[in-house]
Motif scaffolding. Structure first.
Motif, PDB file in Angstrom:
ATOM      1  N   GLY A  11      64.248  40.637  65.430  1.00  0.00           N
ATOM      2  CA  GLY A  11      63.603  41.635  64.382  1.00  0.00           C
ATOM      3  C   GLY A  11      63.574  41.123  63.241  1.00  0.00           C
ATOM      4  N   ALA A  12      62.581  41.496  62.406  1.00  0.00           N
ATOM      5  CA  ALA A  12      62.372  40.983  60.895  1.00  0.00           C
ATOM      6  C   ALA A  12      62.125  41.932  59.959  1.00  0.00           C
ATOM      7  CB  ALA A  12      61.341  39.663  61.036  1.00  0.00           C
ATOM      8  N   SER A  13      62.273  41.803  58.646  1.00  0.00           N
ATOM      9  CA  SER A  13      61.888  43.026  57.765  1.00  0.00           C
ATOM     10  C   SER A  13      61.155  42.362  56.375  1.00  0.00           C
ATOM     11  CB  SER A  13      63.233  43.682  57.179  1.00  0.00           C
ATOM     12  OG  SER A  13      64.102  44.257  58.157  1.00  0.00           O
ATOM     13  N   ASP A  14      60.138  43.342  56.247  1.00  0.00           N
ATOM     14  CA  ASP A  14      59.498  42.807  54.969  1.00  0.00           C
ATOM     15  C   ASP A  14      58.710  44.015  54.682  1.00  0.00           C
ATOM     16  OD1 ASP A  14      58.304  39.771  53.828  1.00  0.00           O
ATOM     17  OD2 ASP A  14      56.988  41.500  53.734  1.00  0.00           O
ATOM     18  N   ALA A  15      58.130  44.016  53.302  1.00  0.00           N
ATOM     19  CA  ALA A  15      57.477  45.211  52.621  1.00  0.00           C
ATOM     20  C   ALA A  15      56.084  45.205  53.391  1.00  0.00           C
ATOM     21  CB  ALA A  15      57.147  44.948  51.325  1.00  0.00           C
ATOM     22  N   ASP A  16      55.537  44.065  54.057  1.00  0.00           N
ATOM     23  CA  ASP A  16      54.507  43.778  54.670  1.00  0.00           C
ATOM     24  C   ASP A  16      54.541  43.760  56.318  1.00  0.00           C
ATOM     25  OD1 ASP A  16      52.074  42.826  56.029  1.00  0.00           O
ATOM     26  OD2 ASP A  16      51.563  41.404  54.259  1.00  0.00           O
ATOM     27  N   ILE A  17      54.109  44.815  57.000  1.00  0.00           N
ATOM     28  CA  ILE A  17      54.236  44.880  58.139  1.00  0.00           C
ATOM     29  C   ILE A  17      53.806  43.688  59.060  1.00  0.00           C
ATOM     30  CG2 ILE A  17      52.416  46.302  58.849  1.00  0.00           C
ATOM     31  CD1 ILE A  17      53.906  47.845  60.970  1.00  0.00           C
ATOM     32  N   THR A  18      52.633  43.127  58.444  1.00  0.00           N
ATOM     33  CA  THR A  18      51.883  41.933  59.317  1.00  0.00           C
ATOM     34  C   THR A  18      52.924  40.750  59.440  1.00  0.00           C
ATOM     35  OG1 THR A  18      49.794  42.906  58.782  1.00  0.00           O
ATOM     36  CG2 THR A  18      50.122  40.778  59.425  1.00  0.00           C
ATOM     37  N   ARG A  19      53.469  40.421  58.018  1.00  0.00           N
ATOM     38  CA  ARG A  19      54.281  39.545  57.719  1.00  0.00           C
ATOM     39  C   ARG A  19      55.751  39.656  58.612  1.00  0.00           C
ATOM     40  NH1 ARG A  19      55.090  35.000  54.692  1.00  0.00           N
ATOM     41  NH2 ARG A  19      53.278  35.251  53.670  1.00  0.00           N
ATOM     42  N   ALA A  20      56.217  40.741  58.539  1.00  0.00           N
ATOM     43  CA  ALA A  20      57.579  41.141  59.259  1.00  0.00           C
ATOM     44  C   ALA A  20      57.348  40.883  60.752  1.00  0.00           C
ATOM     45  CB  ALA A  20      57.709  42.787  59.240  1.00  0.00           C
ATOM     46  N   SER A  21      56.047  41.178  61.338  1.00  0.00           N
ATOM     47  CA  SER A  21      55.513  40.959  62.848  1.00  0.00           C
ATOM     48  C   SER A  21      55.390  39.569  63.083  1.00  0.00           C
ATOM     49  CB  SER A  21      54.325  41.871  63.118  1.00  0.00           C
ATOM     50  OG  SER A  21      54.163  42.977  62.957  1.00  0.00           O
ATOM     51  N   VAL A  22      54.919  38.685  62.055  1.00  0.00           N
ATOM     52  CA  VAL A  22      55.008  37.081  62.429  1.00  0.00           C
ATOM     53  C   VAL A  22      56.092  36.547  62.375  1.00  0.00           C
ATOM     54  CG1 VAL A  22      53.788  34.909  61.684  1.00  0.00           C
ATOM     55  CG2 VAL A  22      52.258  37.422  61.622  1.00  0.00           C
ATOM     56  N   GLU A  23      56.997  37.036  61.186  1.00  0.00           N
ATOM     57  CA  GLU A  23      58.399  36.609  61.093  1.00  0.00           C
ATOM     58  C   GLU A  23      59.363  36.568  62.195  1.00  0.00           C
ATOM     59  OE1 GLU A  23      59.495  34.340  59.090  1.00  0.00           O
ATOM     60  OE2 GLU A  23      58.491  34.651  57.248  1.00  0.00           O
ATOM     61  N   ALA A  24      59.072  37.983  63.027  1.00  0.00           N
ATOM     62  CA  ALA A  24      59.657  38.354  64.071  1.00  0.00           C
ATOM     63  C   ALA A  24      59.394  37.458  65.271  1.00  0.00           C
ATOM     64  CB  ALA A  24      59.684  39.596  64.491  1.00  0.00           C
ATOM     65  N   MET A  25      58.160  37.126  65.357  1.00  0.00           N
ATOM     66  CA  MET A  25      57.647  36.400  66.492  1.00  0.00           C
ATOM     67  C   MET A  25      57.991  34.953  66.449  1.00  0.00           C
ATOM     68  SD  MET A  25      55.253  38.019  68.714  1.00  0.00           S
ATOM     69  CE  MET A  25      54.082  36.577  69.151  1.00  0.00           C
ATOM     70  N   LEU A  26      58.062  34.441  65.245  1.00  0.00           N
ATOM     71  CA  LEU A  26      58.526  32.929  65.079  1.00  0.00           C
ATOM     72  C   LEU A  26      59.793  32.983  65.289  1.00  0.00           C
ATOM     73  CD1 LEU A  26      55.996  31.981  61.899  1.00  0.00           C
ATOM     74  CD2 LEU A  26      55.858  31.651  64.445  1.00  0.00           C
ATOM     75  N   ASP A  27      60.763  33.839  64.848  1.00  0.00           N
ATOM     76  CA  ASP A  27      62.123  33.791  65.258  1.00  0.00           C
ATOM     77  C   ASP A  27      62.371  33.809  66.531  1.00  0.00           C
ATOM     78  OD1 ASP A  27      62.895  33.591  62.450  1.00  0.00           O
ATOM     79  OD2 ASP A  27      63.499  35.960  62.322  1.00  0.00           O
ATOM     80  N   ALA A  28      61.645  34.628  67.305  1.00  0.00           N
ATOM     81  CA  ALA A  28      61.797  34.531  68.816  1.00  0.00           C
ATOM     82  C   ALA A  28      61.287  33.414  69.418  1.00  0.00           C
ATOM     83  CB  ALA A  28      60.932  35.664  69.571  1.00  0.00           C
TER      84      ALA A  28
END
Length: 509
Positions: A476-493
């Motif tokens: 999981g990743a959190s951000d005010a921008d849902i697009t950035r949060a999605s990419v960060e979560a993907m990259l962490d995975a």
């Protein structure tokens, strides 16, 4: 005959070749609601069936239409070792259509119960016998291998079923088949019916699972003298499905030392059929389900570590599988230490206790604890920095036009990569661009917006589950921008998966 009942019938002449399979995945299996196989998919499945040693492959029903006949012809042209057949109704035209497809034989289906004789086809017992004899002789005259199936045989008058099948054999049929068409039969009924038919000549059995008795009735049929079992891969088929080929094969091998097919190819075969049909394997499915050789309970894991056979009826390698010790709320210290040892991570007793506590905390929230999660927990407990081969340098996304677009700039082990993508929305476009930049053979299994805080600067938490090969991780990743949060979560995975032995394709590949 195979002795399943402790003394009868006689097993002294049993050999490995005494029981064979007719696979009807491509015909009866395809009749499951929502399943439709392309010609290439049928060909792929047929090749795998042949590779594991299935003796007869029913490629389809030629009377269905021109497309089905083209597909059957394609399977017939594969030059398989298996006998390739077509389903044929009790009419001469169906036999002709099968001949046009170039098959080796036909599975000739005729009504056996009065419900089918009178109610379905509006005929009489005498006429059914006469028609069966004619069609059998006709098919044999044209060089076909012939199996005659008495439809709804489990509900037929057994005296008539015996008379009908005897007439078929006298007319030249290579074998006859007992059909529990609606999965109605009990084991004692099956034993009685198949025993009578097997006394006449080579007998097959065709069982369905409507009462959950398909495997039992198939094994009872073999005990009664049947030497060929109709089955489908994964048990797919109409209603509750047909008997599962892999389950009967393993039961005969492990329970009665009867070899039928190459067991070590069963899992790959099951995966191929599940992918082609779109019918996923249930986790608790015998032999090929994800949980069939997976242990989480601390007691079971500890026992399995001491003795592989402690909680398993046969080794997973026998059917092309691997044992998995998964971590969850029931995990114990022994299982966690074994999992860490497998990855070369040494921990003290105190560190092990801390890792176990974190695993249970995560599992209590309903999350899966994967190998990648375990390594990240161990890193945290031991105060190590995790390797992050992939870093997000820049992200732009636009959704004002007709087609949402996004571009990403990543650092992959120091190498800068840029890619763009389109999608149904900015998040979809950004995820597409990220995957394009990495060229990583991973699958996004699930995507979930977990929480949203209030206010104009609301934080969005995105949780993704990503799978690569047989490894998966939830991040999981959190951000005010849902697009950035999605990419960060993907990259962490991706980083977690890569840290457990994966590689990102180089620019040259």
């Amino acid at each position: 005959m195979v002795d399943l009942f402790g003394g009868h019938p006689d097993t002294t002449h049993l050999s490995d070749s005494d029981v064979q399979f007719l696979d009807t995945t491509l015909r009866d299996g395809e009749q499951a609601p929502g399943v439709s196989l392309t010609p290439s998919e049928k060909a792929d499945v047929a090749r795998e069936l042949d590779a594991v040693g299935v003796d007869v492959v029913e490629a389809g029903s030629a009377c269905t239409g021109p497309g089905e006949r083209e597909t059957i012809s394609r399977v017939a042209d594969l030059d398989l070792d298996a006998t390739v057949t077509s389903f044929a109704r009790g009419v001469e035209h169906d036999v002709d259509l099968a001949l046009d497809c170039g098959v080796d034989g036909v599975n000739l289906v005729v009504p056996a119960s009065d419900r089918h004789v009178e109610g379905k086809v509006g005929s009489t017992r005498a006429d059914v016998v006469e028609t069966t004899v004619h069609l059998t002789e006709y098919a044999k005259e044209h060089g076909l291998w012939v199996e005659v199936l008495g439809e709804d045989g489990s509900r037929a008058d057994l005296d008539f079923l015996e008379r009908l099948m005897d007439a078929a054999l006298d007319a030249g049929a290579d074998r006859i088949c007992y059909c529990d068409t609606v999965g109605h039969a009990t084991p004692d009924r099956t034993l009685d019916a198949v025993s009578r038919l097997a006394a006449l000549g080579p007998t097959s059995t065709h069982t369905h699972d409507d009462l959950g008795l398909a495997v039992t009735n198939a094994l009872v049929s073999v005990a009664a003298g049947a030497d060929l079992v109709h089955a489908t891969v994964n048990g797919i088929g109409e209603r509750a499905g047909n008997v599962a080929l892999e389950e009967v094969a393993v039961a005969l091998d492990r329970g009665y030392d009867v070899e039928t097919v190459d067991l070590d190819g069963l899992y790959d075969l099951a995966a191929t059929v599940a992918s082609a049909t779109g019918v996923p394997l249930a986790p608790n499915k015998a032999v090929v389900g994800e949980n069939a050789f997976t242990h989480e309970s601390g007691i079971h894991t500890d026992g399995t570590l001491k003795d592989d056979a402690m909680y398993e009826p046969y080794p997973p390698e026998a059917v092309g599988r691997e044992r998995r010790l998964v971590l969850g709320k029931h995990a114990g210290r022994a299982g966690v230490r074994a999992a860490l040892d497998e990855h070369g991570v040494d921990v003290t007793d105190d560190e092990l206790a801390a890792v176990v506590d974190q695993i249970k905390t995560i599992a209590d929230r309903g999350r899966r604890v994967t190998d990648a999660d375990l390594l990240a927990i161990a890193d945290e407990v031991q105060g190590r920095e995790r390797d992050r081969p992939v870093e997000l340098l820049d992200l732009t996304a636009a959704s004002g036009g007709a087609t949402p677009t996004a571009s990403v700039r990543l650092s992959v082990r120091g190498e800068e990569r840029v890619a763009s993508g389109v999608g149904s929305g900015p998040v979809d476009a950004a995820v597409t661009a990220t995957r394009e930049a990495l060229d990583l053979d991973a699958t996004l299994e699930s995507y979930h917006v977990d929480a949203v805080t209030g206010g104009t600067d609301a934080l969005v938490t995105v949780e993704v589950e990503v799978t690569r090969g047989d490894r998966s991780v939830t991040m999981g990743a959190s951000d005010a921008d849902i697009t950035r949060a999605s990419v960060e979560a993907m990259l962490d995975a991706f980083n977690r998966l890569l840290s457990t032995g994966g590689q990102v394709a180089t620019a040259e590949t």
